[in-house]
Design an enzyme around this catalytic site. Structure first.
Site, mmCIF file in Angstrom:
data_model
loop_
_atom_site.group_PDB
_atom_site.id
_atom_site.type_symbol
_atom_site.label_atom_id
_atom_site.label_comp_id
_atom_site.label_asym_id
_atom_site.label_seq_id
_atom_site.Cartn_x
_atom_site.Cartn_y
_atom_site.Cartn_z
ATOM 1 C CE LYS A 9 26.444 55.141 13.477
ATOM 2 N NZ LYS A 9 27.290 54.644 14.506
ATOM 3 C CG ASP A 135 24.507 51.802 12.150
ATOM 4 O OD1 ASP A 135 23.804 51.685 13.171
ATOM 5 O OD2 ASP A 135 25.753 51.838 12.166
HETATM 6 O O1 C5P Z 1 23.929 44.987 10.464
HETATM 7 P P1 C5P Z 1 25.378 45.182 10.172
HETATM 8 O O2 C5P Z 1 25.813 44.418 8.944
HETATM 9 O O3 C5P Z 1 25.799 46.619 10.120
HETATM 10 O O4 C5P Z 1 26.150 44.577 11.405
HETATM 11 C C1 C5P Z 1 27.498 44.183 11.347
HETATM 12 C C2 C5P Z 1 27.745 43.152 12.432
HETATM 13 O O5 C5P Z 1 27.609 43.782 13.724
HETATM 14 C C3 C5P Z 1 26.737 42.022 12.440
HETATM 15 O O6 C5P Z 1 27.163 40.953 11.636
HETATM 16 C C4 C5P Z 1 26.683 41.635 13.901
HETATM 17 O O7 C5P Z 1 27.740 40.768 14.192
HETATM 18 C C5 C5P Z 1 26.954 42.924 14.637
HETATM 19 N N1 C5P Z 1 25.715 43.586 15.115
HETATM 20 C C6 C5P Z 1 25.024 43.037 16.195
HETATM 21 N N2 C5P Z 1 23.870 43.633 16.631
HETATM 22 C C7 C5P Z 1 23.417 44.765 16.051
HETATM 23 C C8 C5P Z 1 24.117 45.342 14.969
HETATM 24 C C9 C5P Z 1 25.262 44.727 14.521
HETATM 25 O O8 C5P Z 1 25.431 42.012 16.741
HETATM 26 N N3 C5P Z 1 22.299 45.330 16.500
#
Ligand code: C5P
Length: 285
Positions: A9, A135
């Site tokens: 993406k 994502d």
């Molecule tokens: O959800 P994911 O594990 O992909 O996110 C990685 C990091 O990115 C999270 O631990 C967080 O610190 C940050 N993040 C965030 N807000 C989001 C997506 C990700 O703060 N909407």
């Protein structure tokens, strides 16, 4: 044995609108999939275990892999007793801002649903996806969408025809967590995601490229100045737009002219500053 593609993406726009109580951020994004994908092959095995294989040196095949986590979660939730072997043929650059790992997890959720006739609704799959990463819900959907919340609210948008994407992946690993740890919402430049959304709804490409933006760019550029330099280099060739995807470091340029896209790739393939890999792909329909 079944195969399932996992598409990369890009964020045609990304804004961070607030910090949440749970530590995540509320986002407002336009997301689109591109014709660049990992090929996943799933096979039921008699022994009750999870086996993930991948030849890419930077992809772990143990419980750190989101595919492994997706299988474990679904085996537990749906009482699946058979084992599963998955092979990931990796083509999407890793830790790039292209959601490669998330898309592999999304493909796994779709594949297990098919393989074991679970008849899950889209909402049930999104719920499993969000548990694995912000994502993943979008990647389960996989078409042009307006995405809000942590990444779980998905509003379908019409796709755009004949858009060529030059993807430029600098050879730097960027941690999404690190980039978000530097976010101060009131200090960011906020792109107008609503204007990008309105342009897409009208099928107006030129209006869309005028309004595109990514609020995380300045953070990534300050931490990794070579990414800013690379953006300036790409911009000097005047594509219709050039933007960072997600938290970076991957950049992409848009054009409606496939010849221009190939010429841009040739120019960017010439070594200059940070090592990069360049792909020309189409926006997925
Ligand atoms: O959800 P994911 O594990 O992909 O996110 C990685 C990091 O990115 C999270 O631990 C967080 O610190 C940050 N993040 C965030 N807000 C989001 C997506 C990700 O703060 N909407």
């Amino acid at each position: 044995m079944i195969k399932e593609p996992a598409y990369a993406k890009i964020n045609l726009s990304l804004d961070v609108v607030g910090k949440r109580e749970d530590g995540y951020h509320d986002l407002e994004m336009i997301m689109a999939s591109i014709d660049l994908y990992d090929d996943l092959t799933f096979q039921i095995i008699p022994e009750n275990r999870i086996r993930v294989t991948c030849e890419h040196p930077q992809v772990p095949t143990d419980e750190r892999n989101l595919v492994y986590q997706a299988i474990r979660l679904m085996k537990d939730r749906y009482h699946i007793r058979e084992g599963l072997a998955v092979h990931i043929d990796k083509r999407i650059p890793v830790t790039a801002g292209l959601a490669g790992g998330s898309s592999d997890a999304a493909a796994t959720i779709r594949a297990i649903n098919r393989l074991f006739d679970l008849n899950l609704t889209f909402e049930e799959m999104l719920d499993i996806g969000l548990y694995l990463g912000s994502d993943v819900p979008y990647c389960i959907y996989g078409r042009m969408a307006y995405v809000t919340g942590r990444g779980e609210n998905i509003e379908p948008l019409p796709s755009l025809e004949n858009v060529w994407v030059v993807v430029i992946h600098p050879d730097i690993a960027v941690s999404t967590k690190e980039i978000f740890s530097h976010v101060k919402v009131d200090q960011l430049a906020h792109p107008s995601v609503q204007q990008v959304k309105a342009a897409i709804l009208k099928g107006n490409y030129s209006e869309m490229v005028r309004h595109m933006g990514n609020a995380l760019e300045t953070i990534t550029f300050n931490l990794y100045p070579e990414v800013r330099q690379l953006k300036d280099e790409v911009a000097s060739y005047q594509p219709d737009a050039v933007l960072m995807s997600g938290s970076g470091p991957t950049l992409f340029a848009l054009t409606q002219d496939p010849t221009f896209a190939e010429q841009l790739k040739e120019k960017l393939d010439i070594p200059n500053g940070v090592k990069r890999t360049v792909f020309v792909v189409k926006l997925k329909r």
